[in-house]
Design an enzyme around this catalytic site. Sequence first.
Site, PDB file in Angstrom:
ATOM      1  N   ASP A 222       0.791  -1.232   0.000  1.00 36.87           N
ATOM      2  CA  ASP A 222       0.000   0.000   0.000  1.00 36.87           C
ATOM      3  C   ASP A 222       0.824   1.284   0.000  1.00 36.87           C
ATOM      4  O   ASP A 222       0.660   2.134  -0.879  1.00 36.87           O
ATOM      5  CB  ASP A 222      -0.944  -0.007   1.207  1.00 36.87           C
ATOM      6  CG  ASP A 222      -1.858   1.193   1.203  1.00 36.87           C
ATOM      7  OD1 ASP A 222      -2.891   1.121   0.536  1.00 36.87           O
ATOM      8  OD2 ASP A 222      -1.505   2.219   1.818  1.00 36.87           O
TER       9      ASP A 222
ATOM     10  N   ALA B 272      -4.697   2.473  -0.941  1.00 35.51           N
ATOM     11  CA  ALA B 272      -4.505   1.793  -2.237  1.00 35.51           C
ATOM     12  C   ALA B 272      -5.136   0.402  -2.196  1.00 35.51           C
ATOM     13  O   ALA B 272      -5.839  -0.015  -3.115  1.00 35.51           O
ATOM     14  CB  ALA B 272      -3.016   1.697  -2.577  1.00 35.51           C
ATOM     15  N   ASP B 273      -4.890  -0.323  -1.110  1.00 34.74           N
ATOM     16  CA  ASP B 273      -5.494  -1.647  -0.956  1.00 34.74           C
ATOM     17  C   ASP B 273      -7.013  -1.560  -0.977  1.00 34.74           C
ATOM     18  O   ASP B 273      -7.692  -2.359  -1.624  1.00 34.74           O
ATOM     19  CB  ASP B 273      -5.091  -2.252   0.394  1.00 34.74           C
ATOM     20  CG  ASP B 273      -3.697  -2.847   0.383  1.00 34.74           C
ATOM     21  OD1 ASP B 273      -3.295  -3.381  -0.661  1.00 34.74           O
ATOM     22  OD2 ASP B 273      -3.024  -2.788   1.429  1.00 34.74           O
ATOM     23  N   MET B 274      -7.545  -0.591  -0.226  1.00 38.73           N
ATOM     24  CA  MET B 274      -8.997  -0.544  -0.062  1.00 38.73           C
ATOM     25  C   MET B 274      -9.698  -0.149  -1.357  1.00 38.73           C
ATOM     26  O   MET B 274     -10.721  -0.726  -1.724  1.00 38.73           O
ATOM     27  CB  MET B 274      -9.371   0.440   1.048  1.00 38.73           C
ATOM     28  CG  MET B 274      -8.796   0.106   2.412  1.00 38.73           C
ATOM     29  SD  MET B 274      -9.597  -1.263   3.265  1.00 38.73           S
ATOM     30  CE  MET B 274     -11.140  -0.540   3.760  1.00 38.73           C
TER      31      MET B 274
ATOM     32  N   GLY C 189      -9.417  -3.095  -3.789  1.00 35.80           N
ATOM     33  CA  GLY C 189     -10.344  -4.183  -3.461  1.00 35.80           C
ATOM     34  C   GLY C 189     -11.775  -3.824  -3.837  1.00 35.80           C
ATOM     35  O   GLY C 189     -12.560  -4.680  -4.270  1.00 35.80           O
TER      36      GLY C 189
END
Lengths: 380, 399
Positions: free
Chosen positions: A141, A169-171, A174
Site C-alpha cells: 500500500d 490503495a489496498d482498499m 479491493g
Amino acid sequence: MKPLQGIIVLEFCQYLAGPYAGLRLADLGARVIKIERPKGGDACRQLATKNMFADGDSLVFHTINRNKESYAANLKDPADLEKVRRLIARADIMTHNFRPGVMEKIGLDWDNVRAINPRIIYGEVTGYGRTGPWRDKPGQDLLAQARSGLTTLSGNADSPPTPFGLAIADMICGTHFAQGLLAAYYRRQKTGVGARVEVSLLESIIDLQFELFTTFFQDGGRLPHRARRGNAHAYLGAPYGVYRTRDGWIALAMGELRRLADLIDCPALKAFDEADAFARRDEIMEVIATHLATRTTAEWLAILEPADFWCAEVFDVQRLLAHEGYKALGMDQVVRRPNGTEVRTTRCPIRIDGERLYADRAAPVLGADNPKIEEDLLHA
Amino acid sequence: MKRPLEGITVVDFSQFLSGPSASLRMADLGARVIKIERPGTGDICRSLYVSDVRVDGESTVFHAINRNKESYVADLKNPADAARVWKLVEKADIVMHNFRPGVMQRLGFDYASVRARNPRVLYGAITGYGREGPWKDKPGQDLLVQALSGLTTYSGNADDGPVPMGVAVVDIFAGAHLVQGLLACLVRREQAGRGGLVEVSMLESILEFQFEPLTLFWQDGGQPIVRTKTNNAHPLLGAPYGVYTTSDGHLALAMGSIPQLGELLDCPKLLEFPDPASWFQQRDEIKAILAEHLATNTTAHWLSRLEPADIWCAEVLNYRQLVAHEGFTCLDMVQTVSTARGRQIRTTRCPIRLDETILKSPRGAPEIGQHNAAIDAEFGLDRAPGDPSPSEPQTSLTP
C-alpha cells in the site's frame, strides 16, 4: 435474501486488497472460501497492527476475513491440488494476488483454470499490472501511494509528502475488484461466458485521483499546490479547509466568502471576493483562521449551521462513537467463533431493500471448514 | 468483447461526485447513463471550478466525472417534463439519486412510486448520513463527513492537528459501494426476477474504510489512535513505516526489520532494537534515528542498498515524475475524450481490465440537454405545441 446467495467464491488472496473484495462478496451473500496453505495460512493472520491478536490471529485478519470459510490445502501436493481443482470446477469466482508467474507454476493460471471451468470468473490483483518496470515490485500500500503522486495532496504546503494514514490503495483496489467481479458475473448470467478480471493497486489509486489528474492534464502540468495552513484539497479555493477554534477544530467546505464574512462578522474577509478564492487562498485562509480562533466551535456552528453554510466539527473516533449521529446507524456488530471468541467490528456499508446486512460469523480458524467443504462440494 | 453492462439503462438524477462517480463506473462497464439535469444550471458540478481551470466554460472535474454519459434536461416540477421523465424511468433498469432524504418523495420519484410503475427497477440512493439520526439533514459533503467521521486523525504527524485526506475519498467510496450494491442486485434480478433498493451513506461508507482502526479501538478498550511524532504514514503501524526525506528527495519505507535496515543502511544505532515489539513501542525514537540517517544521502543510493535485499521501499514521485515514468506509461492509463464542441480532453480510464482488454470510451461529457431531442424521439416523448424542449435557451426559468 442477500443478493449473492448461492455464489461460490474461492479466495487464494492474502493481506488486504483481494480479501477486502472477498469480504464484500460475503457481505452480499456469497459463500467465500479462503484457500490457505496448511502452515500459517494467509500471511495476514500473523501481520498484527499494534501487536493485537484474537484467538491466535491478528485483529486485522479478523477484520478483513469475517464471514468466510477456510480450506487448508498445499498446492504443491498433488492430492491437495487435485481437490482444489475439483473445487474450482464447482466455483463461480476465484481470486488471487500472487506475483506474476506463481499461478503458472502451480498450474492454476487463467488458461489452465478456464480448461477446468470455462464459466469461471477469474480475478487477479497485482501491485502495478503484469507488464512494465514495476511488475515485480512488492505490491504494498504505502509504496503504491508513494509512486502514485498521492502523497503530494494532503498536509500543508511546507509539509513533506504526506501519505493517507490508512491503506487507501489496498482498499480502493479491493473495491474496484469487487465491482469487476460482479459485473463479469452478471455478464456470465446473460451470455454464459466466463471472464478474466484484473486490477492493480497503482491503476486503482490513480483512478482515485481521476479529478486531479484530469485537471493536471488540462492545466499545462502544474503540480498540485497545497494550502499553507489548514489544507484539505490542493485544487479548491478558500474557505475549503480545517481551522482551529478556541476549543477545537472546525471544517469549512465550499461557500461564498462575502457570505461567510457576514455570518461570522469578519470585516477583514470582505476585502476578498470569489475571484480571489483560489489565487489568494493562503491570505484568505489566514484571515479566517485568525478570526475563527477567537470563539468556540459550538459558537461558530450555532451561527453557520442554521444558515446552511457547509461546516462541521472535527471529531476523533472517540467522540464520533459517543455521538447519537453514529449510534443511529447501527454500524458495528459482534462476530463470534465457535469457541466463543468475540470481536466487535463494522458491518457492510450497503443496505439492501431497507435492511442493514449483518453476519455474526467471525473469521475462520485455518482449515476449520475442510470437512464441510469437501462434503458439500466434492462428495455431492 | 462485450462489455458486461451492455443493454442496461441507468437514469441518474445525481449531482456532484458521489452519485456521478458511480454512474461513471457503470458507463465504463457498458451501461447507458442518462443524466437528468435541471434547466439552466444542470448538475451543479458543471460550475464547480477547481483551481482556475475551465474546459468549454465548465469545470474540468465535471468533464472527468461525466464522460460517456447523455444529458436530458427536465424541470421535475413541471408536469409535462415530469411525465416524460416517468417514461424514461419506466424503461430504466437502474434509477439513482443523491438528494437529501425527502427530496425525491417531494418530486414524486421515490422508490415506492418508481417501483409501482417499474417493478423490476433497481433503485440506488446515496445520502450523507443515512435516513435516521440527528445528522440526516446535514449537507452530505466530502470534507464535512471526513471531519465528523474521525478520518482526519490518521494522516500527518502527532502535532499537526486534523489532516484531511486531499482527495474526495468519502464521495468516491460511497459511489463505489453503491455500484457494488447495484451490481449485486442486478445479479439477483437475473436469478430471481425481482428489483431492489440499494442505499449507501457517505458516513457509513467512510466508516467502513476505517474498519481496521475501529476494530482495534473496540478491542483495546478505546485507546486513543496516535500518529507518530514524525514520518507518520499509518497510526497503527510501527517503525520504519513512513516517508523519509533524503538529500535529494523522499523515500517510502513499509514494513521491515529494524536491525536488518541498520545493517543495510550502515546505521549502527538501529541494531539496538532487536525485539520486534519495540518497533511499535519505540517507533518515535527509531523513526528519528532513521530520518537523521536517511537525510545524509540520495534516494538512489538508499534504493540501491535496500531493493536488492527485497526491503519494501519506493521513491516518492510527484505527478510530473509519475506520468513521465515507464511504470505509468506502460499502463495506458490515459485516454482522450471529445466534448460536444469537439474539444479533446485527456483524462484517466476505467481501472478495471476485462479479458485482457483495457476499457476506454472516446465520448466526452455531454452539454446540458444535449440528448433531449434524440431521447424524445427514441422513447416517443411527444411534446405538445407550445411546449418547448427545456434544452432550448431558458429565459424565464430560474435555476
